[in-house]
Scaffold this active site. Structure first.
Site, PDB file in Angstrom:
ATOM      1  N   GLU A 195     -18.732   9.768   3.674  1.00 38.00           N
ATOM      2  CA  GLU A 195     -19.387   8.457   3.637  1.00 38.00           C
ATOM      3  C   GLU A 195     -19.934   8.151   2.244  1.00 38.00           C
ATOM      4  O   GLU A 195     -19.769   7.042   1.721  1.00 38.00           O
ATOM      5  CB  GLU A 195     -20.511   8.409   4.676  1.00 38.00           C
ATOM      6  CG  GLU A 195     -21.431   7.190   4.580  1.00 38.00           C
ATOM      7  CD  GLU A 195     -20.744   5.867   4.878  1.00 38.00           C
ATOM      8  OE1 GLU A 195     -21.351   4.822   4.600  1.00 38.00           O
ATOM      9  OE2 GLU A 195     -19.602   5.878   5.384  1.00 38.00           O
ATOM     10  N   HIS A 197     -13.515  -5.264  10.067  1.00 45.49           N
ATOM     11  CA  HIS A 197     -13.748  -4.698   8.740  1.00 45.49           C
ATOM     12  C   HIS A 197     -12.434  -4.379   8.028  1.00 45.49           C
ATOM     13  O   HIS A 197     -12.250  -4.712   6.845  1.00 45.49           O
ATOM     14  CB  HIS A 197     -14.629  -3.452   8.870  1.00 45.49           C
ATOM     15  CG  HIS A 197     -15.195  -2.986   7.569  1.00 45.49           C
ATOM     16  ND1 HIS A 197     -16.013  -1.890   7.451  1.00 45.49           N
ATOM     17  CD2 HIS A 197     -15.058  -3.447   6.304  1.00 45.49           C
ATOM     18  CE1 HIS A 197     -16.363  -1.719   6.203  1.00 45.49           C
ATOM     19  NE2 HIS A 197     -15.780  -2.648   5.477  1.00 45.49           N
ATOM     20  N   HIS A 223      -0.587   6.069   7.498  1.00 48.59           N
ATOM     21  CA  HIS A 223      -0.387   4.938   8.417  1.00 48.59           C
ATOM     22  C   HIS A 223      -1.154   3.712   7.905  1.00 48.59           C
ATOM     23  O   HIS A 223      -0.618   2.597   7.892  1.00 48.59           O
ATOM     24  CB  HIS A 223      -0.878   5.354   9.802  1.00 48.59           C
ATOM     25  CG  HIS A 223      -0.601   4.360  10.891  1.00 48.59           C
ATOM     26  ND1 HIS A 223       0.666   3.940  11.223  1.00 48.59           N
ATOM     27  CD2 HIS A 223      -1.442   3.700  11.731  1.00 48.59           C
ATOM     28  CE1 HIS A 223       0.602   3.077  12.217  1.00 48.59           C
ATOM     29  NE2 HIS A 223      -0.667   2.910  12.546  1.00 48.59           N
TER      30      HIS A 223
END
Length: 305
Positions: free
Chosen positions: A60, A125, A280
């Site tokens: 994060e 988002h 992906h």
């Protein structure tokens, strides 16, 4: 502008940094690291340099640092484009799009930390980040004079073909949103088989739960996108043999979407391998960026009619 600040290096760095922001956000979601820094933003656990280091905190915090770097380079890119490339019709619009969507994705990222949000909101988002990346990508093409190098300024896309591109662009956003919803609903492994939820009972829809319906809906949407893109490729190669850029550009788009679907299947088969899952996200980002350039070409052609 300072002579040491060169447009092309800034544009190139901006594209790669924004791609890292996009993939980094996907990594945060896939590893469940969204609250790695607690309910604290922009600081981590209320500290500039956190003390209790965990893998989730590192992921994060690294994502926030990369976003901070992106602010600097995207800001420089926007200033350079606005000042030096106004002669290109799309420049001002793209600068505004870049700034607006970058702010939106940052606010949504901060909101996900500071407030409890529904999966439906969180799924927005990635789509907003995708638009932000595509805007930066298109500004970079302008700065690298892509139009002149590939002779696309004189390119005219027929109205019938433009409608196909418009449709695929809109539909891709729907597919992207459904994929983001799969992640945020933690439905990635709700179906243990591929391409069906349960290959031994492929049409037993009555036994599917909510997460499995979300997963299978995304697969259905993705399969339709694949069919549409490949079908359009065949149509273009049959009917627009003299349009070299359209033929080769859409061939590249088709390759990207095939890889995207294959990687989607491998995510299930490998039980959500992180590297494959991030690839992906990477290939849909590249596909969408290329598709966005086709939107620019379609808009130019529409103005010629």
């Amino acid at each position: 502008m300072n002579k040491w600040i060169k447009p092309k290096p800034i544009a190139l760095i901006s594209v790669f940094v924004m791609l890292f922001v996009l993939i980094g956000g996907a990594l945060v979601t896939k590893t469940g690291s969204g609250l790695g820094c607690g309910r604290s933003w922009p600081l981590c656990e209320g500290q500039l340099v956190p003390k209790n280091i965990t893998p989730e905190l590192l992921i994060e915090f690294s994502h926030r640092l990369v976003t901070g770097v992106a602010i600097i380079f995207v800001g420089l890119l926007s200033i350079i484009a606005w000042r030096q490339y106004q002669h290109v019709r799309e420049t001002k619009f793209l600068v505004v799009m870049t700034i607006v969507f970058f702010i939106l994705q940052s606010l949504l990222g901060a909101g996900a930390v500071l407030f409890e949000q529904t999966s439906l909101i969180k799924a927005l988002h990635f789509g907003i980040s995708l638009v932000s990346f595509a805007s930066v990508f298109l500004l970079a093409l302008i700065i690298f004079n892509f139009d002149d190098k590939f002779h696309t300024k004189q390119l005219t896309i027929p109205k019938k073909l433009r409608f196909q591109f418009y449709g695929i662009f809109t539909y891709t956003l729907i597919v992207v949103y459904s994929g983001a919803l799969v992640r945020h609903k933690e439905a990635s492994l709700a179906c243990i088989d591929w391409p069906f939820c349960f290959n031994n009972e492929p049409f037993n829809f009555s036994s599917l739960g909510l997460e499995q319906w979300i997963q299978m809906t995304h697969r259905f949407f993705a399969s339709l996108l694949l069919i549409w893109v490949i079908g359009l490729l065949i149509y273009i190669w049959k009917n627009y043999k003299d349009h070299t850029f359209i033929k080769n550009g859409w061939l590249l788009a088709s390759i990207l979407i095939v890889l995207q679907v294959v990687l989607g299947g491998l995510v299930i088969i490998t039980l959500k391998n992180t590297t494959i899952a991030l690839m992906h996200a990477l290939f849909i980002s590249l596909f969408f960026a290329l598709l966005s350039y086709f939107m620019v070409l379609c808009n130019r052609s529409a103005k010629k009619d």
